[in-house]
Design an enzyme around this catalytic site. Sequence first.
Site, PDB file in Angstrom:
ATOM      1  N   ASN A 147      77.374  35.586 -19.837  1.00 12.28           N
ATOM      2  CA  ASN A 147      78.398  34.666 -19.327  1.00 12.28           C
ATOM      3  C   ASN A 147      79.568  34.545 -20.313  1.00 12.28           C
ATOM      4  O   ASN A 147      79.339  34.322 -21.506  1.00 12.28           O
ATOM      5  CB  ASN A 147      77.810  33.264 -19.152  1.00 12.28           C
ATOM      6  CG  ASN A 147      76.873  33.158 -17.975  1.00 12.28           C
ATOM      7  OD1 ASN A 147      76.490  34.158 -17.375  1.00 12.28           O
ATOM      8  ND2 ASN A 147      76.500  31.932 -17.631  1.00 12.28           N
ATOM      9  N   THR A 189      85.214  30.992 -22.315  1.00 11.55           N
ATOM     10  CA  THR A 189      86.237  30.576 -23.287  1.00 11.55           C
ATOM     11  C   THR A 189      87.259  31.670 -23.614  1.00 11.55           C
ATOM     12  O   THR A 189      88.454  31.382 -23.688  1.00 11.55           O
ATOM     13  CB  THR A 189      85.528  30.108 -24.582  1.00 11.55           C
ATOM     14  OG1 THR A 189      84.657  29.037 -24.213  1.00 11.55           O
ATOM     15  CG2 THR A 189      86.511  29.623 -25.616  1.00 11.55           C
ATOM     16  N   GLU A 219      67.703  26.843 -16.483  1.00 10.13           N
ATOM     17  CA  GLU A 219      67.879  26.845 -17.947  1.00 10.13           C
ATOM     18  C   GLU A 219      66.705  26.137 -18.604  1.00 10.13           C
ATOM     19  O   GLU A 219      66.332  25.030 -18.210  1.00 10.13           O
ATOM     20  CB  GLU A 219      69.197  26.159 -18.336  1.00 10.13           C
ATOM     21  CG  GLU A 219      69.407  26.099 -19.856  1.00 10.13           C
ATOM     22  CD  GLU A 219      70.834  25.708 -20.262  1.00 10.13           C
ATOM     23  OE1 GLU A 219      71.777  26.015 -19.499  1.00 10.13           O
ATOM     24  OE2 GLU A 219      70.999  25.095 -21.328  1.00 10.13           O
ATOM     25  N   HIS A 273      74.114  32.808 -22.255  1.00  7.73           N
ATOM     26  CA  HIS A 273      75.292  31.944 -22.125  1.00  7.73           C
ATOM     27  C   HIS A 273      76.079  32.003 -23.432  1.00  7.73           C
ATOM     28  O   HIS A 273      75.561  32.447 -24.454  1.00  7.73           O
ATOM     29  CB  HIS A 273      74.843  30.508 -21.818  1.00  7.73           C
ATOM     30  CG  HIS A 273      74.469  30.325 -20.379  1.00  7.73           C
ATOM     31  ND1 HIS A 273      75.202  29.567 -19.506  1.00  7.73           N
ATOM     32  CD2 HIS A 273      73.451  30.846 -19.653  1.00  7.73           C
ATOM     33  CE1 HIS A 273      74.650  29.613 -18.313  1.00  7.73           C
ATOM     34  NE2 HIS A 273      73.576  30.382 -18.369  1.00  7.73           N
ATOM     35  N   GLY A 274      77.331  31.504 -23.369  1.00  7.43           N
ATOM     36  CA  GLY A 274      78.130  31.466 -24.596  1.00  7.43           C
ATOM     37  C   GLY A 274      78.506  32.845 -25.083  1.00  7.43           C
ATOM     38  O   GLY A 274      78.446  33.139 -26.275  1.00  7.43           O
ATOM     39  N   HIS A 294      78.310  27.435 -26.168  1.00  9.24           N
ATOM     40  CA  HIS A 294      79.506  27.523 -25.336  1.00  9.24           C
ATOM     41  C   HIS A 294      80.727  27.222 -26.194  1.00  9.24           C
ATOM     42  O   HIS A 294      80.683  26.337 -27.045  1.00  9.24           O
ATOM     43  CB  HIS A 294      79.437  26.495 -24.205  1.00  9.24           C
ATOM     44  CG  HIS A 294      78.371  26.783 -23.188  1.00  9.24           C
ATOM     45  ND1 HIS A 294      77.408  25.868 -22.831  1.00  9.24           N
ATOM     46  CD2 HIS A 294      78.120  27.892 -22.447  1.00  9.24           C
ATOM     47  CE1 HIS A 294      76.623  26.400 -21.909  1.00  9.24           C
ATOM     48  NE2 HIS A 294      77.025  27.622 -21.657  1.00  9.24           N
ATOM     49  N   ASP A 348      77.951  27.500 -11.696  1.00  6.45           N
ATOM     50  CA  ASP A 348      77.534  27.571 -13.101  1.00  6.45           C
ATOM     51  C   ASP A 348      77.207  26.163 -13.605  1.00  6.45           C
ATOM     52  O   ASP A 348      78.015  25.241 -13.442  1.00  6.45           O
ATOM     53  CB  ASP A 348      78.686  28.180 -13.916  1.00  6.45           C
ATOM     54  CG  ASP A 348      78.265  28.596 -15.302  1.00  6.45           C
ATOM     55  OD1 ASP A 348      77.109  29.029 -15.469  1.00  6.45           O
ATOM     56  OD2 ASP A 348      79.102  28.495 -16.234  1.00  6.45           O
ATOM     57  N   ASP A 388      71.111  23.350 -13.799  1.00  5.30           N
ATOM     58  CA  ASP A 388      70.929  23.113 -15.226  1.00  5.30           C
ATOM     59  C   ASP A 388      70.282  21.747 -15.438  1.00  5.30           C
ATOM     60  O   ASP A 388      70.947  20.721 -15.451  1.00  5.30           O
ATOM     61  CB  ASP A 388      72.304  23.196 -15.912  1.00  5.30           C
ATOM     62  CG  ASP A 388      72.227  22.863 -17.398  1.00  5.30           C
ATOM     63  OD1 ASP A 388      71.120  22.534 -17.888  1.00  5.30           O
ATOM     64  OD2 ASP A 388      73.277  22.917 -18.070  1.00  5.30           O
TER      65      ASP A 388
HETATM   66  P1  13P Z   1      81.685  30.663 -23.227  1.00  5.41           P
HETATM   67  O1  13P Z   1      82.731  29.748 -22.690  1.00  5.41           O
HETATM   68  O2  13P Z   1      81.291  30.331 -24.616  1.00  5.41           O
HETATM   69  O3  13P Z   1      82.057  32.094 -23.046  1.00  5.41           O
HETATM   70  O4  13P Z   1      80.364  30.417 -22.360  1.00  5.41           O
HETATM   71  C1  13P Z   1      80.410  30.651 -20.977  1.00  5.41           C
HETATM   72  C2  13P Z   1      79.115  30.302 -20.338  1.00  5.41           C
HETATM   73  O5  13P Z   1      78.058  30.446 -20.900  1.00  5.41           O
HETATM   74  C3  13P Z   1      79.178  29.785 -18.946  1.00  5.41           C
HETATM   75  O6  13P Z   1      77.937  29.378 -18.486  1.00  5.41           O
END
Ligand code: 13P
Length: 288
Positions: A229, A232, A133, A207-208, A179, A81, A103
């Site tokens: 993805n 967190t 990306e 992502h995020g 993220h 990742d 990335d």
């Molecule tokens: P989060 O940590 O915000 O869930 O994002 C994870 C991510 O996008 C990993 O590439």
Amino acid sequence: MALITTKQILTPQPSGWAVGAFNVHNMEDVQAVVWAAEEAQAPVIILVSESALKHAGAAYIGSIVKAASERVNIPIALQLDHGRSYEVAVECIKEGFSGVMIDGSHLPFAENVALTKKVVEVAHDFGVTVEGELGRVGGKEDHLNVASQDAFLTDPDQVVEFVESTGIDILAPAIGTVHGLYRGEPMIDFALLGKIRALVHLPLVMHGGSDLPVAIIEQAIASGISKINVGTDIKYAVTDTIKEYFRDHPEEFEPRKVFGAAREQAKRVVGEKLLLFKAVGKAREVNR
Ligand code: 13P
């Protein structure tokens, strides 16, 4: 079963649901993701960031994921990742990762294209999937810390050229997600996502994926996102559980009890995400 590639996991391209991709850091995280996915009979992608690689080692984490995958009958891919260099992508390919994300979003467009293309050439020689990306997702994710003034959305005028000239299999556009935890209300540019979706046919990644309201996840899936993805939310499940455990059992010294409790909560979070992404029962739809 043996690992399959991220591209295979996304074939046929999910429509009306999304494959969950989860960041892991150690054996307990891997077990939490794989066991939750097995219970849900959902295909799953395991993500390892550069920081996680530094912590665990590509060979160790690769072996743990392979051991977990071989003990279940659902499709699983293992993907680097946010790899920032050709070298780290090659290291993961050598260790049997079935996907790599390169990335180059911090680079000017032409350099992002050049780096991504170079990784695609080597990865495809080994049958490994590549995610690129375009635009720059903001926020904090392990080693990456992109301040909001440095984040920028994908320029739709660059999308076709980026996809065609790099040869990537999967695209991560920047559509306003970040993220980490959101400060204030998430502002997702669904009009931009719609434009990108109409321009290219390859799978699109969001992502995020942590800390987002259900309605946004649902709209993202309806707008053509097929991989989401999440990192967190799992980290908080693990560390909050450990804090609580010691608050309730200050004398505890048995690591298995503490990490076991954390793994249980990580597994619960992954199971909830798979339900939210409508991925439950989709293992059988993947071309193996
Ligand atoms: P989060 O940590 O915000 O869930 O994002 C994870 C991510 O996008 C990993 O590439």
